[in-house]
Scaffold this motif. Structure first.
Motif, mmCIF file in Angstrom:
data_model
loop_
_atom_site.group_PDB
_atom_site.id
_atom_site.type_symbol
_atom_site.label_atom_id
_atom_site.label_comp_id
_atom_site.label_asym_id
_atom_site.label_seq_id
_atom_site.Cartn_x
_atom_site.Cartn_y
_atom_site.Cartn_z
ATOM 1 N N LEU A 266 0.828 -1.208 0.000
ATOM 2 C CA LEU A 266 0.000 0.000 0.000
ATOM 3 C C LEU A 266 0.859 1.253 0.000
ATOM 4 O O LEU A 266 1.826 1.350 0.747
ATOM 5 C CB LEU A 266 -0.915 0.039 1.217
ATOM 6 C CG LEU A 266 -2.055 -0.948 1.274
ATOM 7 C CD1 LEU A 266 -2.965 -0.620 2.442
ATOM 8 C CD2 LEU A 266 -2.839 -1.002 0.005
ATOM 9 N N VAL A 267 0.454 2.205 -0.828
ATOM 10 C CA VAL A 267 1.128 3.494 -0.889
ATOM 11 C C VAL A 267 0.056 4.571 -0.853
ATOM 12 O O VAL A 267 -0.959 4.464 -1.546
ATOM 13 C CB VAL A 267 1.955 3.631 -2.187
ATOM 14 C CG1 VAL A 267 2.576 5.004 -2.286
ATOM 15 C CG2 VAL A 267 3.015 2.555 -2.266
ATOM 16 N N VAL A 268 0.278 5.599 -0.051
ATOM 17 C CA VAL A 268 -0.650 6.727 0.036
ATOM 18 C C VAL A 268 0.072 7.942 -0.532
ATOM 19 O O VAL A 268 1.194 8.244 -0.133
ATOM 20 C CB VAL A 268 -1.072 6.996 1.497
ATOM 21 C CG1 VAL A 268 -2.065 8.152 1.567
ATOM 22 C CG2 VAL A 268 -1.648 5.742 2.138
ATOM 23 N N HIS A 269 -0.560 8.610 -1.479
ATOM 24 C CA HIS A 269 0.056 9.820 -2.035
ATOM 25 C C HIS A 269 -1.004 10.900 -2.223
ATOM 26 O O HIS A 269 -2.197 10.647 -2.050
ATOM 27 C CB HIS A 269 0.811 9.513 -3.338
ATOM 28 C CG HIS A 269 0.006 8.848 -4.394
ATOM 29 N ND1 HIS A 269 -0.682 9.543 -5.337
ATOM 30 C CD2 HIS A 269 -0.220 7.536 -4.647
ATOM 31 C CE1 HIS A 269 -1.303 8.697 -6.148
ATOM 32 N NE2 HIS A 269 -1.048 7.477 -5.740
ATOM 33 N N GLU A 270 -0.530 12.118 -2.532
ATOM 34 C CA GLU A 270 -1.408 13.290 -2.660
ATOM 35 C C GLU A 270 -2.223 13.503 -1.382
ATOM 36 O O GLU A 270 -3.387 13.915 -1.430
ATOM 37 C CB GLU A 270 -2.332 13.147 -3.876
ATOM 38 C CG GLU A 270 -1.602 12.979 -5.183
ATOM 39 C CD GLU A 270 -2.526 12.668 -6.339
ATOM 40 O OE1 GLU A 270 -3.632 13.264 -6.392
ATOM 41 O OE2 GLU A 270 -2.145 11.842 -7.177
ATOM 42 N N ALA A 271 -1.622 13.202 -0.242
ATOM 43 C CA ALA A 271 -2.315 13.241 1.051
ATOM 44 C C ALA A 271 -2.377 14.664 1.605
ATOM 45 O O ALA A 271 -1.356 15.323 1.727
ATOM 46 C CB ALA A 271 -1.606 12.309 2.025
ATOM 47 N N TRP A 272 -3.593 15.092 1.954
ATOM 48 C CA TRP A 272 -3.752 16.429 2.507
ATOM 49 C C TRP A 272 -4.949 16.496 3.447
ATOM 50 O O TRP A 272 -5.841 15.672 3.403
ATOM 51 C CB TRP A 272 -3.859 17.473 1.406
ATOM 52 C CG TRP A 272 -5.049 17.340 0.492
ATOM 53 C CD1 TRP A 272 -5.215 16.421 -0.500
ATOM 54 C CD2 TRP A 272 -6.220 18.156 0.470
ATOM 55 N NE1 TRP A 272 -6.415 16.615 -1.129
ATOM 56 C CE2 TRP A 272 -7.059 17.670 -0.566
ATOM 57 C CE3 TRP A 272 -6.642 19.242 1.227
ATOM 58 C CZ2 TRP A 272 -8.297 18.244 -0.857
ATOM 59 C CZ3 TRP A 272 -7.883 19.817 0.933
ATOM 60 C CH2 TRP A 272 -8.684 19.330 -0.093
ATOM 61 N N ILE A 273 -4.902 17.491 4.323
ATOM 62 C CA ILE A 273 -5.967 17.775 5.286
ATOM 63 C C ILE A 273 -6.449 19.189 5.015
ATOM 64 O O ILE A 273 -5.635 20.116 4.901
ATOM 65 C CB ILE A 273 -5.450 17.662 6.745
ATOM 66 C CG1 ILE A 273 -5.009 16.227 7.035
ATOM 67 C CG2 ILE A 273 -6.515 18.135 7.730
ATOM 68 C CD1 ILE A 273 -4.264 16.075 8.348
ATOM 69 N N GLU B 48 0.195 -2.217 10.939
ATOM 70 C CA GLU B 48 0.273 -1.028 10.096
ATOM 71 C C GLU B 48 0.674 -1.448 8.681
ATOM 72 O O GLU B 48 1.709 -2.072 8.477
ATOM 73 C CB GLU B 48 1.280 -0.033 10.658
ATOM 74 C CG GLU B 48 1.282 1.269 9.890
ATOM 75 C CD GLU B 48 2.127 2.329 10.545
ATOM 76 O OE1 GLU B 48 3.199 2.634 9.990
ATOM 77 O OE2 GLU B 48 1.719 2.844 11.611
ATOM 78 N N VAL B 49 -0.163 -1.102 7.699
ATOM 79 C CA VAL B 49 0.096 -1.485 6.312
ATOM 80 C C VAL B 49 0.519 -0.296 5.452
ATOM 81 O O VAL B 49 0.987 -0.484 4.329
ATOM 82 C CB VAL B 49 -1.126 -2.193 5.686
ATOM 83 C CG1 VAL B 49 -1.357 -3.549 6.338
ATOM 84 C CG2 VAL B 49 -2.383 -1.333 5.780
ATOM 85 N N ALA B 50 0.370 0.912 5.967
ATOM 86 C CA ALA B 50 0.828 2.110 5.257
ATOM 87 C C ALA B 50 0.891 3.273 6.238
ATOM 88 O O ALA B 50 0.169 3.303 7.237
ATOM 89 C CB ALA B 50 -0.107 2.453 4.103
ATOM 90 N N ARG B 51 1.776 4.221 5.938
ATOM 91 C CA ARG B 51 1.885 5.450 6.719
ATOM 92 C C ARG B 51 2.183 6.563 5.734
ATOM 93 O O ARG B 51 2.953 6.379 4.801
ATOM 94 C CB ARG B 51 2.988 5.342 7.764
ATOM 95 C CG ARG B 51 3.152 6.626 8.593
ATOM 96 C CD ARG B 51 3.867 6.384 9.889
ATOM 97 N NE ARG B 51 3.070 5.630 10.834
ATOM 98 C CZ ARG B 51 2.158 6.170 11.668
ATOM 99 N NH1 ARG B 51 1.937 7.466 11.661
ATOM 100 N NH2 ARG B 51 1.474 5.399 12.491
ATOM 101 N N ALA B 52 1.546 7.711 5.957
ATOM 102 C CA ALA B 52 1.746 8.840 5.049
ATOM 103 C C ALA B 52 1.760 10.139 5.810
ATOM 104 O O ALA B 52 1.159 10.254 6.874
ATOM 105 C CB ALA B 52 0.643 8.867 3.991
ATOM 106 N N GLU B 53 2.457 11.116 5.239
ATOM 107 C CA GLU B 53 2.459 12.475 5.771
ATOM 108 C C GLU B 53 1.379 13.263 5.041
ATOM 109 O O GLU B 53 1.415 13.384 3.822
ATOM 110 C CB GLU B 53 3.815 13.136 5.552
ATOM 111 C CG GLU B 53 4.864 12.630 6.482
ATOM 112 C CD GLU B 53 5.569 13.759 7.196
ATOM 113 O OE1 GLU B 53 5.459 14.923 6.782
ATOM 114 O OE2 GLU B 53 6.239 13.450 8.179
ATOM 115 N N PHE B 54 0.425 13.759 5.787
ATOM 116 C CA PHE B 54 -0.642 14.572 5.248
ATOM 117 C C PHE B 54 -0.271 16.038 5.498
ATOM 118 O O PHE B 54 0.121 16.399 6.592
ATOM 119 C CB PHE B 54 -1.967 14.266 5.938
ATOM 120 C CG PHE B 54 -2.623 12.995 5.464
ATOM 121 C CD1 PHE B 54 -3.850 13.048 4.817
ATOM 122 C CD2 PHE B 54 -2.031 11.759 5.677
ATOM 123 C CE1 PHE B 54 -4.467 11.897 4.371
ATOM 124 C CE2 PHE B 54 -2.643 10.595 5.240
ATOM 125 C CZ PHE B 54 -3.865 10.654 4.576
#
Length: 149
Positions: free
Chosen positions: A31-38, A137-143
């Motif tokens: 798993l990959v998380v991208h374009e992460a934003w709040i 934990e299967v993914a971690r991302a910076e939002f």
């Protein structure tokens, strides 16, 4: 006695090796998380929303059943859906990602609801968020906190 200890030592090494190999399998980091934003919000806002794209590049289905961050008291996966001409939001207990597929978390659709921020979140701030499947934990991302496009 020494032979017995040596045999136990080899057993422990073999077990540890198998555990490392399992963790290094091709599906482990699928798993990959991208374009992460709040989305920015007033400092007193009790709830925020998080968006991005989650991709499953592995060969196995992944079911995300928890999302966590030290920056929030709770995080839930939600979905907006039109019902009888009215937009309604509901909590999703899990999010299933098939192999080779991606899911977009976006305004007006599926998204993260971020409850009880532990501190101020001004534009430009970065928040680390983890995605879990059965307590692993299967993914971690910076939002990144920013205005809506």
């Amino acid at each position: 006695m020494n032979a017995r200890l040596r045999l136990m030592g080899w057993g422990v090494l073999a077990l540890a090796s198998a555990m490392v190999q399992a963790q290094e399998s091709p599906d482990a980091a699928a798993l990959v998380v991208h374009e992460a934003w709040i989305r920015t919000a007033p400092p007193t806002a009790p709830v925020r929303a998080g968006y991005g794209v989650i991709e499953n590049s592995g060969r196995r289905e992944v079911v995300i059943d928890a999302v966590r961050s030290d920056a929030f008291g709770a995080i839930e996966i939600h979905e907006m859906r039109e019902v009888d001409g009215v937009m309604r939001m509901r909590r999703l207990p899990s999010l299933t990602l098939e192999p080779g597929r991606s899911v977009s978390l976006e305004p007006g659709g599926m998204h993260l609801m971020l409850f009880r921020a532990m501190g101020p979140l001004e534009a430009g701030a970065r928040v680390s968020i983890g995605f879990f499947a059965r307590e692993v934990e299967v993914a971690r991302a910076e939002f990144v906190v920013r205005e809506a496009p």
